[in-house]
Design a protein around this motif. Structure first.
Motif, PDB file in Angstrom:
ATOM      1  N   TYR A   1      -8.971  12.539   7.211  1.00  0.00           N
ATOM      2  CA  TYR A   1      -8.240  12.743   8.463  1.00  0.00           C
ATOM      3  C   TYR A   1      -6.752  12.419   8.318  1.00  0.00           C
ATOM      4  O   TYR A   1      -5.912  12.940   9.060  1.00  0.00           O
ATOM      5  CB  TYR A   1      -8.866  11.941   9.603  1.00  0.00           C
ATOM      6  N   ILE A   2      -6.404  11.582   7.334  1.00  0.00           N
ATOM      7  CA  ILE A   2      -4.990  11.322   7.061  1.00  0.00           C
ATOM      8  C   ILE A   2      -4.354  12.564   6.444  1.00  0.00           C
ATOM      9  O   ILE A   2      -3.249  12.976   6.826  1.00  0.00           O
ATOM     10  CB  ILE A   2      -4.840  10.107   6.128  1.00  0.00           C
TER      11      ILE A   2
ATOM     12  N   HIS B   1      -2.682   6.147  12.694  1.00  0.00           N
ATOM     13  CA  HIS B   1      -4.000   6.242  12.059  1.00  0.00           C
ATOM     14  C   HIS B   1      -4.213   5.190  10.962  1.00  0.00           C
ATOM     15  O   HIS B   1      -5.308   4.627  10.865  1.00  0.00           O
ATOM     16  CB  HIS B   1      -4.177   7.639  11.448  1.00  0.00           C
ATOM     17  N   GLY B   2      -3.190   4.963  10.162  1.00  0.00           N
ATOM     18  CA  GLY B   2      -3.359   4.053   9.021  1.00  0.00           C
ATOM     19  C   GLY B   2      -3.527   2.607   9.441  1.00  0.00           C
ATOM     20  O   GLY B   2      -4.563   1.980   9.192  1.00  0.00           O
TER      21      GLY B   2
ATOM     22  N   ALA C   1       0.830  -1.211   0.000  1.00  0.00           N
ATOM     23  CA  ALA C   1       0.000   0.000   0.000  1.00  0.00           C
ATOM     24  C   ALA C   1       0.862   1.258   0.000  1.00  0.00           C
ATOM     25  O   ALA C   1       0.548   2.233  -0.700  1.00  0.00           O
ATOM     26  CB  ALA C   1      -0.913  -0.012   1.227  1.00  0.00           C
ATOM     27  N   LEU C   2       1.952   1.232   0.777  1.00  0.00           N
ATOM     28  CA  LEU C   2       2.823   2.415   0.840  1.00  0.00           C
ATOM     29  C   LEU C   2       3.610   2.616  -0.454  1.00  0.00           C
ATOM     30  O   LEU C   2       4.019   3.725  -0.762  1.00  0.00           O
ATOM     31  CB  LEU C   2       3.790   2.285   2.033  1.00  0.00           C
TER      32      LEU C   2
ATOM     33  N   LEU D   1      -4.899   1.279   1.576  1.00  0.00           N
ATOM     34  CA  LEU D   1      -5.113   2.255   0.505  1.00  0.00           C
ATOM     35  C   LEU D   1      -6.355   3.085   0.775  1.00  0.00           C
ATOM     36  O   LEU D   1      -6.377   4.298   0.539  1.00  0.00           O
ATOM     37  CB  LEU D   1      -5.240   1.517  -0.846  1.00  0.00           C
ATOM     38  N   ASP D   2      -7.395   2.436   1.287  1.00  0.00           N
ATOM     39  CA  ASP D   2      -8.633   3.150   1.591  1.00  0.00           C
ATOM     40  C   ASP D   2      -8.429   4.150   2.735  1.00  0.00           C
ATOM     41  O   ASP D   2      -8.855   5.305   2.655  1.00  0.00           O
ATOM     42  CB  ASP D   2      -9.726   2.140   1.951  1.00  0.00           C
TER      43      ASP D   2
END
Length: 309
Positions: free
Chosen positions: A202-203, A220-221, A119-120, A195-196
Motif C-alpha cells: 500500500y506504500i 501511512h508509515g 529507516a528513511l 522499514l517493514d
C-alpha cells in the motif's frame, strides 16, 4: 468495548491480589528485624512487636494486611515512628513522577526521531550512527551512565549540578540517565517497524498515485509503525519506575526510589510493601491504557472476541 474494559479491570484486580499476596509473604522471608537497634532491650522489642501487630500469627497479619489495603491503608512506617505509608508515598511521588515523565517524553521523542531518520536513510551513515547510539543506550546500565554524567558534566565541566533536588536544572542529568534506555529501545523498534511498513504494497500504491513522500511517510508509515511502539511504552514506563530506584539514590533525589532503597536497608516492611503495591497499581493501569490505545490507533484491531465491540 465496555465488556472488554470491565473484564480487563477484573483481571487487574486479580493480578493485584496475587502481587499483594506475594509481596506480603516475601517480606516474611526477609532476614533480620525492623528493630535491630542494639540499645533496645528485649522487653522494649516485645512492646514494639505488639504495637505493630508483628507478634500475631502470619495468617492473622495477612488478612489484616488485605483488609487494610481494601480501605486504602498501607500501614504505618517503622522507620518514621508510626507515620502512614500513604503520607510518605504522597510526599515523595512528586519528584519521582516528574523525573519519570521527563525521561519518558524526552526518550520517546528522541527515539522516534532517530528511528524514523534511520529507516528513511537506511544503510547510510545516519542509519549506522543512530543504531550505534541505540546499542550504547541498551548496553550501558543507567547507574553507570549516571556516574559518567556526574563526573564529566557535573564535576569536570561543571555545567550542571552533580546531585540534590533544588530546581529544574537538578533534574536534567538524572533525566538523561533514565532516558538513554528509552531512546535506544524506541529507536530500534521504530526503525524496524518503519522499514517493514515502507516495504508494504500500500506504500508503493500511494507513491504510484503521485502522493508526495512526506505525506506517505506521515499518513501511512509513521501511523502504522506506531502500533508496536505503543505496546512497548507500557514495559518502558515500568522500567523507568524501577530504574529510578537506583538513579534517585545516586543523585540524592527525595523520591520514592530513594525511600524504597532506604526502607530495604532498615527492614521497614510497610513502606517496602506500600511502594511495591503502588508501583504495581501504576503498572497495571499502564497496561490497561496501552490495550485501549490499540483500538484507538488502529480500528481494525478488535478488543473483544468475535470481532464485535
Amino acid at each position: 468495548m465496555k465488556k472488554y474494559i470491565l473484564s480487563r479491570i477484573g483481571y487487574m484486580l486479580f493480578t493485584f491480589l496475587i502481587i499483594a499476596t506475594l509481596t506480603f509473604f516475601l517480606m516474611q522471608t526477609l532476614p533480620g528485624s525492623p528493630f535491630n537497634d542494639e540499645r533496645l532491650t528485649e522487653s522494649q522489642k516485645e512492646i514494639l512487636y505488639e504495637r505493630y501487630n508483628l507478634d500475631d500469627p502470619v495468617s492473622v497479619q495477612y488478612f489484616k494486611y488485605l483488609g487494610n489495603i481494601l480501605k486504602g491503608d498501607f500501614g504505618v512506617s517503622f522507620q518514621f515512628d508510626g507515620r502512614p505509608v500513604s503520607d510518605i508515598i504522597g510526599e515523595r511521588i512528586g519528584a519521582s513522577a516528574l523525573l519519570g515523565a521527563q525521561s519518558l517524553i524526552v526518550g520517546t521523542l528522541i527515539g522516534l526521531f532517530l528511528g524514523i531518520i534511520a529507516a528513511l536513510r537506511h544503510n547510510t551513515f545516519i542509519d549506522y550512527g543512530a543504531m550505534i547510539i541505540a546499542v550504547l543506550g541498551l548496553s550501558i546500565p543507567n547507574f553507570v551512565f549516571a556516574g559518567l554524567l556526574q563526573y564529566w558534566v557535573g564535576v569536570r565541566l561543571q555545567w550542571l549540578p552533580v546531585a540534590f533536588w533544588e530546581g529544574f536544572e537538578y533534574s536534567i542529568l538524572p533525566t538523561i540517565s533514565l532516558a538513554a534506555f528509552v531512546v535506544a529501545t524506541i529507536a530500534r523498534f521504530m526503525r524496524t517497524e518503519m522499514l517493514d511498513v515502507l516495504g508494504q504494497d500500500y506504500i508503493s500504491t500511494a507513491r504510484a498515485k503521485g502522493i508526495h513522500d512526506i505525506f506517505v511517510v506521515l499518513r501511512h508509515g509513521i501511523r502504522n509503525a506506531m502500533i508496536p511502539i505503543i505496546t512497548i511504552l507500557g514495559p518502558l514506563t515500568v522500567s523507568l519506575m524501577t530504574g529510578t530506584l537506583v538513579v534517585e539514590k545516586i543523585f540524592s533525589i527525595p523520591g520514592l526510589g530513594e525511600q524504597f532503597v532506604a526502607s530495604i536497608m532498615t527492614n521497614d516492611y510497610p513502606v517496602i510493601m506500600g511502594v511495591t503495591l503502588f508501583f504495581s497499581i501504576l503498572f497495571i493501569a499502564v497496561i490497561l491504557v496501552v490495550d485501549i490505545l490499540y483500538g484507538v490507533i488502529d480500528p481494525r484491531i478488535r478488543l473483544s472476541g468475535g470481532g464485535k465491540d
